[in-house]
Motif scaffolding. Structure first.
Motif, PDB file in Angstrom:
ATOM      1  N   GLU A 183       0.861  -1.183   0.000  1.00  0.00           N
ATOM      2  CA  GLU A 183       0.000   0.000   0.000  1.00  0.00           C
ATOM      3  C   GLU A 183       0.895   1.230   0.000  1.00  0.00           C
ATOM      4  O   GLU A 183       1.810   1.342   0.826  1.00  0.00           O
ATOM      5  CB  GLU A 183      -0.922   0.022   1.225  1.00  0.00           C
ATOM      6  N   LYS A 216     -11.217  -4.208   3.073  1.00  0.00           N
ATOM      7  CA  LYS A 216     -10.163  -4.112   4.086  1.00  0.00           C
ATOM      8  C   LYS A 216     -10.821  -3.855   5.433  1.00  0.00           C
ATOM      9  O   LYS A 216     -11.424  -2.791   5.650  1.00  0.00           O
ATOM     10  CB  LYS A 216      -9.178  -2.990   3.725  1.00  0.00           C
ATOM     11  N   ASN A 267      -4.391   4.978  -2.244  1.00  0.00           N
ATOM     12  CA  ASN A 267      -5.572   5.542  -1.586  1.00  0.00           C
ATOM     13  C   ASN A 267      -6.111   6.713  -2.390  1.00  0.00           C
ATOM     14  O   ASN A 267      -5.344   7.573  -2.819  1.00  0.00           O
ATOM     15  CB  ASN A 267      -5.195   6.049  -0.185  1.00  0.00           C
ATOM     16  N   GLU A 289      -7.885   2.177  -3.503  1.00  0.00           N
ATOM     17  CA  GLU A 289      -8.608   2.055  -2.237  1.00  0.00           C
ATOM     18  C   GLU A 289      -9.532   3.253  -2.069  1.00  0.00           C
ATOM     19  O   GLU A 289      -9.082   4.400  -2.077  1.00  0.00           O
ATOM     20  CB  GLU A 289      -7.619   1.977  -1.064  1.00  0.00           C
ATOM     21  N   ASP A 315     -11.797   0.490   1.741  1.00  0.00           N
ATOM     22  CA  ASP A 315     -10.874   0.684   2.865  1.00  0.00           C
ATOM     23  C   ASP A 315     -11.668   0.934   4.150  1.00  0.00           C
ATOM     24  O   ASP A 315     -12.805   1.410   4.098  1.00  0.00           O
ATOM     25  CB  ASP A 315     -10.010   1.912   2.551  1.00  0.00           C
TER      26      ASP A 315
HETATM   27 MG    MG Z   1      -5.725   2.463   2.599  1.00  0.00          MG
END
Ligand code: MG
Ligand code: C2E
Ligand code: MG
Length: 253
Positions: free
Chosen positions: A31, A169, A86, A118, A148
């Motif tokens: 990530e 997640k 993200n 995400e 996320d």
């Molecule tokens: Mg994230």
């Protein structure tokens, strides 16, 4: 004012945190986590400056830089390890998001199947028609979508049907208490069952202890991420770890 110049001064840096496959123990993804190397304040965390970037309209520019930079870096990693970026909900205000991602993939040569974006549930709460069309466009490019911090937002389950989501997640708050709160354990169990019955991958976030790792593995999570198994680190450290952990299972690309 400082943030405005941060990009041009090269003060933004990407850290990478490994995400491990719980079946094989290999690193399956990293990530990308943004850091701001401020000349006086030192390392500033995204929880401090991302909200600021969102308020002052810099998030589009910073977000695009992150997407392009991550694709360029990941394209050079050995093997087929994936990378997750993200996205701020505000990046969905830009109807060009799909074009930005397509161009980043093309310029870098990164296989779209290696890129995951995400998003948080707040994206899905916004103007649905716009979000749906952007998410469709992204799916058509062949990139994956992860939800996320799952379980902390509105968790309207209809979203999981209406949007093409590939991964959930589980928010770190549930993982933190998994061995001390029966409620958290049951929530993790339910999220894994929900995810798997919809054919989604499930990643546990925020694994900080051996007991938590054992618990999320026992509950059937597919992947795990957390300080106990891998800290966010610089690009060089991440690539070194990738070579060490995945070894010959990761032939040079
Ligand atoms: Mg994230
Ligand atoms: P996130 O996407 O949920 O990322 C995971 C955060 O949890 C990271 O914090 C990571 O360092 C931290 N973390 C990982 N393992 C553990 C653990 O075992 N225990 C604990 N307590 N924390 C752990 P970080 O890097 O400070 O990032 C915070 C948030 O900032 C991210 O949460 C994400 O929402 C946002 N963010 C980071 N980079 C970007 C970016 O490039 N763009 C946007 N829009 N947001 C970003
Ligand atoms: Mg998270």
């Amino acid at each position: 004012r400082d943030l405005q110049d941060a990009l041009s001064r090269g003060e933004l840096e990407l850290y990478f945190q490994p995400i491990f496959c719980l079946k094989t123990g290999a690193i399956e993804q990293a990530e990308a986590l943004l850091r701001w190397n401020h000349p006086e304040r030192g390392m500033v965390l995204p929880s401090e400056f991302i909200p600021l970037a969102e308020q002052c309209g810099l998030i589009q520019e910073i977000g695009e830089w992150v997407i392009r930079k991550v694709c360029a870096l990941a394209a050079k990693w050995p093997g087929s390890v994936g990378v997750a970026v993200n996205l701020s909900p505000l990046q969905f205000d830009n109807s060009d998001l799909g074009k930005v991602v397509a161009s980043a993939l093309e310029v870098s040569g990164l296989d779209p199947s290696r890129l995951e974006l995400e998003i948080t549930e707040s994206v899905l709460l916004r103007d649905c028609a716009v979000s749906v069309s952007i998410l469709d466009e992204l799916a058509e490019l062949g990139v994956s979508i992860a939800l996320d911090d799952f379980g902390t937002g509105f968790s309207s389950l209809s979203y999981l049907q209406r949007f093409k989501v590939d991964r959930i997640k589980i928010d770190q708050s549930f993982v933190r208490d998994i061995n001390t709160s029966e409620g958290s354990l049951k929530i993790v169990r339910a999220i894994v069952m929900l995810g798997h019955s919809l054919g989604l991958n499930v990643t546990a976030e925020g694994v900080e202890t051996d007991d938590q790792l054992a618990a999320v593995r026992g509950e059937g999570c597919d992947a795990a991420q957390g300080f106990y198994i891998g800290m966010p680190c610089s690009l060089a450290e991440f690539v070194e770890q990738l070579e060490r952990v995945n070894g010959s299972a990761a032939p040079a690309a």
